[in-house]
Design an enzyme around this catalytic site. Structure first.
Site, PDB file in Angstrom:
ATOM      1  N   GLU A   1       9.522  24.459  36.551  1.00  0.00           N
ATOM      2  CA  GLU A   1      10.953  24.781  36.430  1.00  0.00           C
ATOM      3  C   GLU A   1      11.629  24.521  37.771  1.00  0.00           C
ATOM      4  O   GLU A   1      11.120  24.109  39.155  1.00  0.00           O
ATOM      5  CB  GLU A   1      10.777  26.048  36.397  1.00  0.00           C
ATOM      6  CG  GLU A   1      10.130  26.994  35.077  1.00  0.00           C
ATOM      7  CD  GLU A   1      10.982  26.598  33.961  1.00  0.00           C
ATOM      8  OE1 GLU A   1      11.908  25.708  33.896  1.00  0.00           O
ATOM      9  OE2 GLU A   1      10.933  27.311  32.937  1.00  0.00           O
TER      10      GLU A   1
ATOM     11  N   HIS B   1      13.271  20.436  34.027  1.00  0.00           N
ATOM     12  CA  HIS B   1      12.023  20.644  34.205  1.00  0.00           C
ATOM     13  C   HIS B   1      10.720  19.556  33.730  1.00  0.00           C
ATOM     14  O   HIS B   1      11.253  19.193  32.316  1.00  0.00           O
ATOM     15  CB  HIS B   1      11.326  22.015  34.069  1.00  0.00           C
ATOM     16  CG  HIS B   1      11.286  22.151  32.472  1.00  0.00           C
ATOM     17  ND1 HIS B   1      12.165  23.295  31.732  1.00  0.00           N
ATOM     18  CD2 HIS B   1      10.318  21.976  31.398  1.00  0.00           C
ATOM     19  CE1 HIS B   1      11.654  23.464  30.579  1.00  0.00           C
ATOM     20  NE2 HIS B   1      10.478  22.583  30.240  1.00  0.00           N
TER      21      HIS B   1
ATOM     22  N   ASP C   1       0.106  20.772  30.539  1.00  0.00           N
ATOM     23  CA  ASP C   1       0.534  22.384  31.040  1.00  0.00           C
ATOM     24  C   ASP C   1      -0.174  23.259  29.523  1.00  0.00           C
ATOM     25  O   ASP C   1      -0.639  22.746  28.596  1.00  0.00           O
ATOM     26  CB  ASP C   1       1.969  22.775  31.016  1.00  0.00           C
ATOM     27  CG  ASP C   1       2.802  22.004  30.265  1.00  0.00           C
ATOM     28  OD1 ASP C   1       2.312  21.531  29.109  1.00  0.00           O
ATOM     29  OD2 ASP C   1       3.993  21.765  30.092  1.00  0.00           O
TER      30      ASP C   1
ATOM     31  N   ASP D   1      16.866  22.084  31.563  1.00  0.00           N
ATOM     32  CA  ASP D   1      17.259  22.376  32.991  1.00  0.00           C
ATOM     33  C   ASP D   1      16.340  21.295  34.177  1.00  0.00           C
ATOM     34  O   ASP D   1      16.599  21.418  35.372  1.00  0.00           O
ATOM     35  CB  ASP D   1      16.980  23.743  33.314  1.00  0.00           C
ATOM     36  CG  ASP D   1      15.290  23.832  33.077  1.00  0.00           C
ATOM     37  OD1 ASP D   1      14.625  22.878  32.800  1.00  0.00           O
ATOM     38  OD2 ASP D   1      14.809  24.937  33.354  1.00  0.00           O
TER      39      ASP D   1
HETATM   40  C1  GLP Z   1       8.342  22.192  27.181  1.00  0.00           C
HETATM   41  C2  GLP Z   1       7.186  21.487  27.692  1.00  0.00           C
HETATM   42  C3  GLP Z   1       7.697  20.455  28.351  1.00  0.00           C
HETATM   43  C4  GLP Z   1       8.623  19.589  27.361  1.00  0.00           C
HETATM   44  C5  GLP Z   1       9.903  20.356  27.163  1.00  0.00           C
HETATM   45  C6  GLP Z   1      10.950  19.865  26.368  1.00  0.00           C
HETATM   46  O1  GLP Z   1       8.860  23.105  28.161  1.00  0.00           O
HETATM   47  N1  GLP Z   1       6.350  22.104  28.592  1.00  0.00           N
HETATM   48  O2  GLP Z   1       6.588  19.268  28.566  1.00  0.00           O
HETATM   49  O3  GLP Z   1       9.177  18.303  28.157  1.00  0.00           O
HETATM   50  O4  GLP Z   1       9.285  21.672  26.561  1.00  0.00           O
HETATM   51  O5  GLP Z   1      10.496  19.802  24.872  1.00  0.00           O
HETATM   52  P1  GLP Z   1      11.289  19.231  23.688  1.00  0.00           P
HETATM   53  O6  GLP Z   1      10.727  17.346  23.924  1.00  0.00           O
HETATM   54  O7  GLP Z   1      10.709  19.756  22.826  1.00  0.00           O
HETATM   55  O8  GLP Z   1      12.683  19.051  23.910  1.00  0.00           O
END
Ligand code: GLP
Length: 262
Positions: A144, A139, A68, A137
């Protein structure tokens, strides 16, 4: 069902990912890696980089596709996912930056950027191993809650929860956090050959329990992993703490036949 592996810490998880990628690279030096940002995969990249360094592996043919990108940030912005992937993956692994793709969040091409990206992944032969984190949440990528389980790469509006979770990367200033992102769809992610999802800490426990043991629902996007025939979920004790079938997952992993890879 996904294989659930409970580990003591992020290093142990990172080593499991690194071993899986190393095995893949032995067979396929031009493998296609699906890349994720966030803090969860960082140790995994570090462990992989260590093996690459120790074994003098040539990574110049390895291809990569990020999940992304924020819409509205210049690729050169330090918090763009292009910059993040360059810093945390491309440079430490010695990959060829020309072979590492990130969805294009530039306004001029946004209308067809998603379809272009999915086509590029398909033309590469598809992602071999896709690493994933998970939002609190549920995702994955920036899909989302409510995202179609069949979705392709497209624009999503970020929830306020995700924006405030990510404000830490923008001097804790919510106003600086983009409102939109371009993300591989859940349908895109499901086309990868092997999914490895990493989750650590208490704040992921609810999302993990719903996604692994709840019904398949677009309201817990990671529950789509239940539809994949080769998914591995690596969690620490805190992230695993709300799973009902935990003893079985431990038992299954302890009794795993030696010949069976993750
Ligand atoms: C962002 C990214 C996701 C990732 C999420 C959780 O939203 N787009 O790909 O999984 O954060 O991040 P973290 O691993 O820092 O908790």
């Amino acid at each position: 069902m996904a294989e659930i592996i409970v580990v003591a810490n992020e290093d142990e998880a990172g080593e499991i990912y690194a071993q899986a990628v190393m095995k893949l690279l032995e067979k396929k030096p031009n493998a296609v890696l699906g890349l994720a940002t966030g803090s969860s995969p960082l140790k995994a990249y570090e462990h992989l980089a260590q093996h690459v360094h120790d074994k003098h592996l040539d990574m110049s043919q390895v291809r990569g596709f990020a999940l992304d990108e924020y819409v509205g940030l210049e690729p050169t912005h330090p918090q763009s996912y292009r910059s993040t992937i360059t810093r945390t993956v491309v440079e430490p692994l010695g990959m060829n930056p020309d072979l590492v793709h990130v969805p294009n969040g530039a306004a001029e091409t946004l209308a067809h950027a998603g379809a272009d990206y999915d086509r590029m992944i398909e033309e590469s032969g598809g992602v071999d191993i896709q690493i994933l984190g998970i939002g609190a949440d549920g995702h994955i990528g920036f899909n989302e809650p409510g995202s179609s389980l069949a979705s392709g790469t497209r624009i999503k509006t970020l929830t306020q929860q995700t924006r405030s979770d990510n404000a830490r990367f923008f001097d804790d200033d919510l106003d600086q956090v983009p409102r939109h992102a371009i993300t591989q769809g859940i349908g895109t992610i499901l086309r990868a050959k092997h999914l490895i999802l990493l989750a650590f800490g208490d704040n992921k426990a609810e999302a993990i329990a719903h996604s692994i043991e709840g019904g398949v629902s677009s309201f817990w996007p990671a529950s789509a992993l239940q539809l994949h025939s080769h998914a591995t979920v690596i969690v620490d004790e805190a992230a695993a703490s709300k799973l009902h079938n935990l003893n079985y997952y431990r038992w299954a992993y302890e009794n795993k036949p030696e010949w069976q890879e993750i």
